[in-house]
Scaffold this motif. Structure first.
Motif, PDB file in Angstrom:
ATOM      1  N   UNK A 411       8.292 -10.467  -2.173  1.00 10.03           N
ATOM      2  CA  UNK A 411       6.840 -10.790  -1.831  1.00 10.03           C
ATOM      3  C   UNK A 411       6.706 -10.016  -0.155  1.00 10.03           C
ATOM      4  N   UNK A 412       7.645 -10.224   0.317  1.00 13.41           N
ATOM      5  CA  UNK A 412       7.647  -9.764   1.803  1.00 13.41           C
ATOM      6  C   UNK A 412       7.802  -8.303   1.767  1.00 13.41           C
ATOM      7  N   UNK A 417       4.203  -3.217   1.608  1.00 16.46           N
ATOM      8  CA  UNK A 417       3.506  -2.117   0.836  1.00 16.46           C
ATOM      9  C   UNK A 417       1.979  -2.088   0.924  1.00 16.46           C
ATOM     10  N   UNK A 418       1.431  -3.271   0.853  1.00 16.53           N
ATOM     11  CA  UNK A 418       0.160  -3.577   0.916  1.00 16.53           C
ATOM     12  C   UNK A 418      -0.596  -3.024   1.913  1.00 16.53           C
ATOM     13  N   UNK A 419       0.283  -3.448   3.254  1.00 18.07           N
ATOM     14  CA  UNK A 419      -0.319  -3.229   4.639  1.00 18.07           C
ATOM     15  C   UNK A 419      -0.526  -1.566   4.647  1.00 18.07           C
ATOM     16  N   UNK A 424      -3.205   3.583   4.693  1.00 20.65           N
ATOM     17  CA  UNK A 424      -3.385   4.995   4.028  1.00 20.65           C
ATOM     18  C   UNK A 424      -4.721   5.313   3.585  1.00 20.65           C
ATOM     19  N   UNK A 425      -5.151   4.129   2.914  1.00 17.16           N
ATOM     20  CA  UNK A 425      -6.539   4.254   2.607  1.00 17.16           C
ATOM     21  C   UNK A 425      -7.683   4.396   3.500  1.00 17.16           C
ATOM     22  N   UNK A 449      -3.629   1.390  -3.131  1.00 19.29           N
ATOM     23  CA  UNK A 449      -3.810  -0.189  -2.643  1.00 19.29           C
ATOM     24  C   UNK A 449      -4.130  -1.226  -3.503  1.00 19.29           C
ATOM     25  N   UNK A 450      -4.957  -0.847  -4.631  1.00 17.08           N
ATOM     26  CA  UNK A 450      -5.425  -1.721  -5.711  1.00 17.08           C
ATOM     27  C   UNK A 450      -3.941  -2.142  -6.448  1.00 17.08           C
ATOM     28  N   UNK A 451      -3.238  -1.242  -6.805  1.00 18.92           N
ATOM     29  CA  UNK A 451      -2.115  -1.518  -7.705  1.00 18.92           C
ATOM     30  C   UNK A 451      -1.256  -2.666  -6.664  1.00 18.92           C
ATOM     31  N   UNK A 452      -0.985  -2.108  -5.347  1.00 19.72           N
ATOM     32  CA  UNK A 452      -0.226  -2.867  -4.348  1.00 19.72           C
ATOM     33  C   UNK A 452      -0.801  -4.317  -4.345  1.00 19.72           C
TER      34      UNK A 452
END
Length: 497
Positions: A411-412, A417-419, A424-425, A449-452
């Motif tokens: 999760x960390x 990865x989301x950040x 990037x988006x 981003x959606x997948x992350x």
């Protein structure tokens, strides 16, 4: 006339009697060679120190009885209380417990003497054509009152063993009833966590729809300015219904989660409509007990119940063995009989009968041996079930400890990865807005981003579920009675020979 048996005759006949008795004993049914094969697993031989190395250990590492309150959601607490108030599965467990208790009563009654009373009137008239004038053609009647006493003496403890087996089975059924409540509460928590996850997916879909609509608006503006073509507009338009489909799929999961919770609390689907969105559930912080696996034996309801069934099966063996030995039954009958009811109290109307009887099985076609062999097999099955429960318990604890540890790290990493994907988006969108980037870059960054975000929501939900499963693996707050815990943990004197 009673024959006179002289001492000389008795002296000569005694050897024949003793020989006959010896022959009968030699020919009687024997349990020789029959014994169970199962051996209880010694928990001290099952090592888990290296697997659990690094886990948070402590002296009081078992979950509390209301362990789910650590999630801090009052609605969840209320749902569990509602489910425990009267779910059909709990009623079935309670009914099985009552059945076990009734068997204890029956086994106890077999150990006690029985006394019954009966009374009645009998009248008889036979025809003269059968017995003649002297005895026929007359009516005769009598009234009787009798007391019947019988008692099977438990010479070898077989009846006591059968009663103790029933008591042990009742203990197992009582633990099963508690385990059913633990399973139901855990099921409600898991369904509630699933509902929270569905709401997270809905949030992700909402955010994706907002991004898609914003990108579509920007693309149309760029086409109107002559910068983009219809191709970019069509690509942007395709993202909007895709995001809406994800919204609809998340809403379906929400609806299914609500109906599942309604069923778990014993209500109809409309009850689910009253369930509001769960608060954000954080994984429970659990501490493992410092002594495993021995401390786990008395805290897991499945292990405790399996241990009681081993005890019950052992007592059934003792009861089956007692049937090979002589049995003594005492029977007595006493009462009064008189032609008239008023004469029943006369001393001359009384009668009595005493009939002690000793019986010994000699030949029964192997029925007793087959019965004992079956009880031995039942014991072996009970031991195998107990051993498997111990192994499963340790495996589940180890798996969930590893899962909690790994999912926390995942999760960390996924949050990072989301950040990065969000940054990037944002950068791709800024470049596209400034006219120095392509819409393909925006689509790629948006998809990443959606997948992350979806993966992060899944990992966070798995974290919560792993902490719930660890609570279950540690017994789910089960608190056995002191004698149950001690019996479940004592393995040294458990084998039957």
């Amino acid at each position: 006339m009673t024959p006179n048996i002289s001492s000389s005759s008795w002296r000569h006949g005694r050897p024949l009697l003793l020989a006959a008795l010896a022959l009968a004993l030699a020919a009687c049914a024997s349990s020789r060679g029959l014994h169970p094969q199962g051996q209880l697993l010694d928990a001290d031989t099952l090592h888990s120190e290296h697997t659990l190395a690094g886990a948070d250990l402590g002296a009081a590492g078992f979950p509390a009885r209301d362990w789910w309150t650590a999630l801090g959601d009052a609605q969840l607490d209320a749902l569990i209380a509602e489910g425990l108030a009267g779910h059909p599965s709990l009623a079935a467990a309670d009914a099985r417990l009552r059945q076990a208790r009734s068997q204890v009563g029956g086994a106890r009654a077999d150990r006690l003497p029985s006394l019954s009373v009966s009374g009645g009137y009998t009248g008889l008239r036979l025809p003269e054509s059968m017995l003649g004038d002297e005895n026929g053609g007359h009516y005769a009647g009598s009234s009787q009152l009798a007391f019947n006493f019988s008692y099977g003496v438990d010479l070898w403890g077989g009846k006591r063993a059968a009663w103790e087996a029933a008591v042990d089975s009742t203990h197992a059924a009582a633990v099963d009833a508690q385990a059913a409540r633990l399973d139901l509460s855990a099921g409600i928590v898991q369904a509630y966590a699933g509902l929270a996850y569905a709401w997270q997916l809905h949030d992700v879909a909402d955010e994706e729809l907002a991004r898609s609509q914003k990108a579509l608006q920007l693309t149309r503006q760029r086409r109107a300015a002559g910068i983009d073509s219809d191709l970019q507009v069509r690509q942007a338009e395709g993202r909007v219904p895709a995001a809406q489909q994800q919204q609809q799929a998340a809403q379906q999961q929400i609806d299914e989660g609500r109906t599942a919770l309604a069923a778990l609390v014993g209500q109809g689907p409309d009850r689910g409509l009253q369930i509001e969105r769960p608060r954000v559930l954080d994984p429970m912080q659990l501490q493992l007990p410092g002594v495993l696996p021995s401390a786990l034996l008395g805290r897991r309801p499945d292990i405790v119940a399996a241990r009681w069934r081993v005890e019950a099966a052992g007592k059934q063996i003792d009861a089956a063995k007692a049937k090979f030995y002589p049995s003594l039954n005492l029977t007595a009958l006493a009462g009064v009989v008189a032609p008239d009811v008023g004469d029943l109290l006369q001393k001359s109307s009384t009668f009595a009968y005493i009939g002690p009887a000793l019986s010994l099985p000699i030949f029964d076609g192997g029925r007793l041996r087959a019965g004992l062999d079956s009880k031995d097999a039942d014991y072996d099955l009970a031991v195998a079930s107990y051993n498997q429960a111990v192994l499963d318990a340790l495996r589940e604890v180890a798996d969930q400890v590893n899962a909690v540890r790994s999912l926390q790290q995942q999760s960390q990493s996924q949050q990072l990865a989301v950040d990065i994907a969000r940054a990037a988006f944002d950068l791709a969108e800024q470049r596209y807005r400034a006219g120095i980037g392509s819409y393909l870059d925006v689509l790629t960054a948006q998809s990443t981003l959606l997948q992350s975000q979806q993966q992060l929501a899944g990992l966070q939900s798995q974290q919560v579920l792993a902490s719930v499963h660890l609570s279950q693996a540690l017994g789910g707050g089960f608190e056995p009675a002191a004698d149950e815990s001690a019996r479940a943990a004592s393995l040294s004197d458990s084998s039957h020979s």
